[in-house]
Design a protein around this motif. Structure first.
Motif, short mmCIF file in Angstrom:
data_model
loop_
_atom_site.label_atom_id
_atom_site.label_comp_id
_atom_site.label_asym_id
_atom_site.label_seq_id
_atom_site.Cartn_x
_atom_site.Cartn_y
_atom_site.Cartn_z
N THR B 164 0.82 -1.22 0.00
CA THR B 164 0.00 0.00 0.00
C THR B 164 0.85 1.27 0.00
OG1 THR B 164 -0.17 -0.18 2.40
CG2 THR B 164 -2.00 -1.05 1.13
N ALA B 165 2.16 1.12 -0.29
CA ALA B 165 3.02 2.31 -0.33
C ALA B 165 2.54 3.24 -1.44
CB ALA B 165 4.46 1.88 -0.59
N GLY B 166 2.30 4.49 -1.10
CA GLY B 166 1.90 5.48 -2.09
C GLY B 166 0.46 5.36 -2.54
N VAL B 167 -0.34 4.59 -1.81
CA VAL B 167 -1.74 4.40 -2.20
C VAL B 167 -2.62 5.28 -1.30
CG1 VAL B 167 -3.61 2.70 -2.25
CG2 VAL B 167 -1.33 2.05 -2.99
N ASP B 168 -3.64 5.94 -1.89
CA ASP B 168 -4.45 6.84 -1.06
C ASP B 168 -5.29 6.04 -0.05
OD1 ASP B 168 -7.07 6.19 -2.11
OD2 ASP B 168 -6.49 7.27 -3.91
N ILE B 169 -5.80 6.76 0.96
CA ILE B 169 -6.44 6.09 2.10
C ILE B 169 -7.61 5.22 1.68
CG2 ILE B 169 -7.74 6.52 4.23
CD1 ILE B 169 -5.92 9.03 4.56
N GLU B 170 -8.45 5.76 0.78
CA GLU B 170 -9.63 5.01 0.37
C GLU B 170 -9.23 3.70 -0.33
OE1 GLU B 170 -12.09 7.25 -2.25
OE2 GLU B 170 -13.52 5.62 -2.46
N MET B 171 -8.24 3.83 -1.21
CA MET B 171 -7.75 2.66 -1.94
C MET B 171 -7.11 1.65 -0.99
SD MET B 171 -7.61 1.48 -4.96
CE MET B 171 -7.79 2.92 -6.03
N ARG B 172 -6.39 2.20 0.02
CA ARG B 172 -5.73 1.33 0.99
C ARG B 172 -6.77 0.50 1.74
NH1 ARG B 172 -2.12 4.40 5.12
NH2 ARG B 172 -1.28 5.21 3.19
N ARG B 173 -7.86 1.19 2.15
CA ARG B 173 -8.91 0.48 2.89
C ARG B 173 -9.53 -0.62 2.02
NH1 ARG B 173 -9.03 1.48 8.46
NH2 ARG B 173 -7.99 3.49 8.64
N SER B 174 -9.74 -0.33 0.73
CA SER B 174 -10.37 -1.35 -0.12
C SER B 174 -9.40 -2.52 -0.35
CB SER B 174 -10.87 -0.76 -1.44
OG SER B 174 -9.81 -0.52 -2.31
N MET B 175 -8.08 -2.21 -0.38
CA MET B 175 -7.10 -3.30 -0.51
C MET B 175 -7.08 -4.14 0.76
SD MET B 175 -4.09 -1.45 -2.69
CE MET B 175 -2.78 -2.61 -2.49
N TRP B 176 -7.21 -3.48 1.91
CA TRP B 176 -7.26 -4.22 3.18
C TRP B 176 -8.44 -5.20 3.16
CZ3 TRP B 176 -6.52 -0.44 7.95
CH2 TRP B 176 -5.25 0.15 7.87
#
Lengths: 257, 305
Positions: B164-176
């Motif tokens: 998730t390096a360099g990924v915005d918060i919303e995208m990070r949450r969806s990746m989680w």
């Protein structure tokens, strides 16, 4: 990996390689067609008409086999060196290295890609040459074997260059300063009989002489060197380079830390 | 049940003498969501590089689902999916082709590779981009492409190096969410990350590596239980009384409406509230000053330095 899985991996890599050179056809296929057409016009038609016969054939007929072989050598070599170095440069070679694909399948995949481009360019150049001269085929078996062996040999050389290359300059040094001079001095445009004995003997140290003459023998039935010896040399170097390439892949030289 | 990953006395010395790994040992159980943490240069990426054959080990052994990489590396590789730190695909290739080709390298027949590529590209929101050259994707999309590529052969062990390096918060949450979903479905996941809240939110077990050695290893819950103190920040509805004191607690005033309270192990937050009620302070919100795992991480790394 089962044999079937290895075959799938090989076909995947070959498909990717063919797609790559077809996608950038103005860089991979077109230049050879244009360059060889110029050779045919200048050396074959304009200058060749004043030269007369060579080796018992019209000059145009004499140079065509050498020019086709020149296209095969440069294209099979440059396809593998640029593709393999490119995949090293952008690290996409790791896609293969982390997979269970065996090293020999990786090597074969790149080689077949180089052979495929060499063959395709050979077909294009041969088709172009038919606009300028007839092309008698003396022995189709020899023609096919020489094309296959030569493209394999130079694809292997391109692979080794790709492994050792550290930057884009390194992948153009060998083609520019080694391959091209050897090709020009390899009897593409002249018969070794024209050279003084000393230089004719020196020329026989040039591996391109054997490749060009073996192919010319298959097309025209004439050769400056013993064709059996030429085949033996090509086969020996192909085997040597194959095992050296395998050694480079297995040891992970310049590929794994 | 054999562990998903078993590392024994793994060492790596680079040419030049730098010792990146000094004989680390750890096990990751099947179905685990495991974090491998450490500062830059600690040896995390070297460990991952050795597991997936991009780095040659100097000593030690690795088993993936019981398969020793020295005995049957191709067999071990079949179980592993790797999402590296750096983008490592051809930027001129189409998104769909990258995933399908990776399936081919694992021996998946073309129709199955295409089917899997569709499944994972859809799941990661990239299906509409399948015919685009990969260089046209945003940074977050490129990271998701590498996850889809790593999953195409449906590995039992997925290793993600800072996904998730360099990924915005919303995208990070969806990746989680996505990673938790595939973990629930049975895939063992090993994650390296610099976002410690990510490790705390996702992972059950953890190893902290520093200077090529494991300095902490166990369940995150147990590690956090060993924290001796926590600092809470309180916000009050009205202006704070002057001075503000709480018996038995260290209090630091941040501004007129907020303050920090240190709660030692053995003390209870209820006592803080009782003291605040007695002082007439009405609390509107309360939070940890720092991520708890981060506190522990900093302490361990600093003490090893």
């Amino acid at each position: 990996m089962s044999l079937r899985e290895q075959y799938i991996a090989l076909m995947t890599l070959l498909r990717k390689e063919i797609r790559r050179f077809l996608r950038i056809w103005p860089q991979t296929l077109l230049p050879s067609a244009i360059t060889m057409s110029l050779y045919f016009v200048i050396f074959g038609s304009l200058i060749g008409s004043r030269i007369g016969e060579m080796g018992g054939f019209r000059y145009m007929e004499f140079v065509v086999p050498g020019l086709i072989m020149m296209a095969i050598v440069t294209n099979s070599y440059s396809n593998v060196v640029s593709s393999f170095f490119g995949s090293k440069f952008n690290h996409s070679v790791e896609e293969l290295l982390v997979s269970p694909t065996p090293n020999y399948v990786i090597l074969l995949g790149f080689l077949l890609g180089g052979i495929a481009r060499g063959l395709l360019v050979a077909i294009i150049v041969t088709a172009v040459s038919l606009f300028f001269t007839r092309l008698p085929i003396y022995n189709i078996g020899i023609v096919m074997l020489v094309v296959l062996f030569t493209s394999t040999l130079f694809a292997l050389a391109g692979f080794i260059n790709g492994v050792y290359a550290n930057n884009f300059d390194d992948i153009s040094i060998i083609p520019t300063f080694v391959l091209t001079p050897l090709t020009y001095l390899g009897g593409v445009f002249y018969s070794l009989d024209l050279l003084p004995e000393f230089w004719a003997n020196v020329s026989k140290l040039n591996p391109l002489v054997y490749v060009v003459n073996a192919f010319r023998y298959g097309v025209l039935g004439v050769s400056d060197v013993n064709v059996t010896f030429a085949f033996a040399m090509i086969a020996v170097f192909t085997v040597l380079l194959f095992f050296y390439s395998m050694h480079l892949l297995s040891s992970g030289k310049r590929l794994r830390q | 049940m054999v562990p998903a990953l078993k590392i024994d006395a793994l060492s790596k010395t680079y040419p030049g003498g730098f010792q990146a790994l000094k004989g680390i040992s750890l096990q990751v159980q099947q179905g685990d969501f495991f974090a491998l943490l450490g500062p830059n240069g600690a040896g995390k990426s070297t460990t991952i590089g050795i597991i997936c054959s991009l780095v040659a080990k100097t000593g030690g052994s690795i088993q993936v689902f019981g398969v020793d990489i020295d005995v049957d590396f191709p067999g071990a590789k079949k179980h592993i999916g790797i999402v590296p730190q750096e983008f490592n695909f051809n930027m001129f290739e189409k998104v769909g082709d990258i995933v399908v080709n990776q399936g081919g390298y694992y021996g998946l027949p073309l129709p199955l590779a295409r089917q899997r590529a569709e499944k994972y590209l859809r799941a990661l929101g990239l299906w509409e981009k399948r015919d685009n050259a990969s260089r046209m994707l945003s940074g977050g999309m490129k990271r998701r492409l590498m996850i889809a590529r790593a999953l195409v052969h449906e590995p039992r062990l997925l290793i993600l190096d800072e996904p998730t390096a360099g990924v915005d918060i919303e995208m990070r949450r969806s990746m989680w969410d996505f990673l938790q979903e595939i973990n629930r479905a049975g895939t063992t996941i090993i994650l390296t990350t610099h976002y410690l809240e990510e490790a705390e939110a996702l992972c059950r077990n953890i190893a902290i590596i520093n200077h090529g050695e494991i300095v902490e290893y166990g369940s995150i819950r147990d590690l956090l239980r060993r924290l001796h103190r926590e600092v809470f920040i309180f916000d009050s509805a009205g202006k704070l009384p002057e001075p503000l004191t709480l018996r038995g607690f260290e209090v630091r005033r941040v501004d007129d409406h907020s303050f920090e309270v240190e709660v030692e192990k053995g003390q209870h937050v209820n006592e803080v509230f009782e003291g605040l009620s007695a002082a007439g302070v009405r609390v509107t919100s309360m939070r940890n000053r720092a991520n708890r795992l981060e506190e522990m991480f900093v302490k361990l790394v600093e003490s090893a330095a």
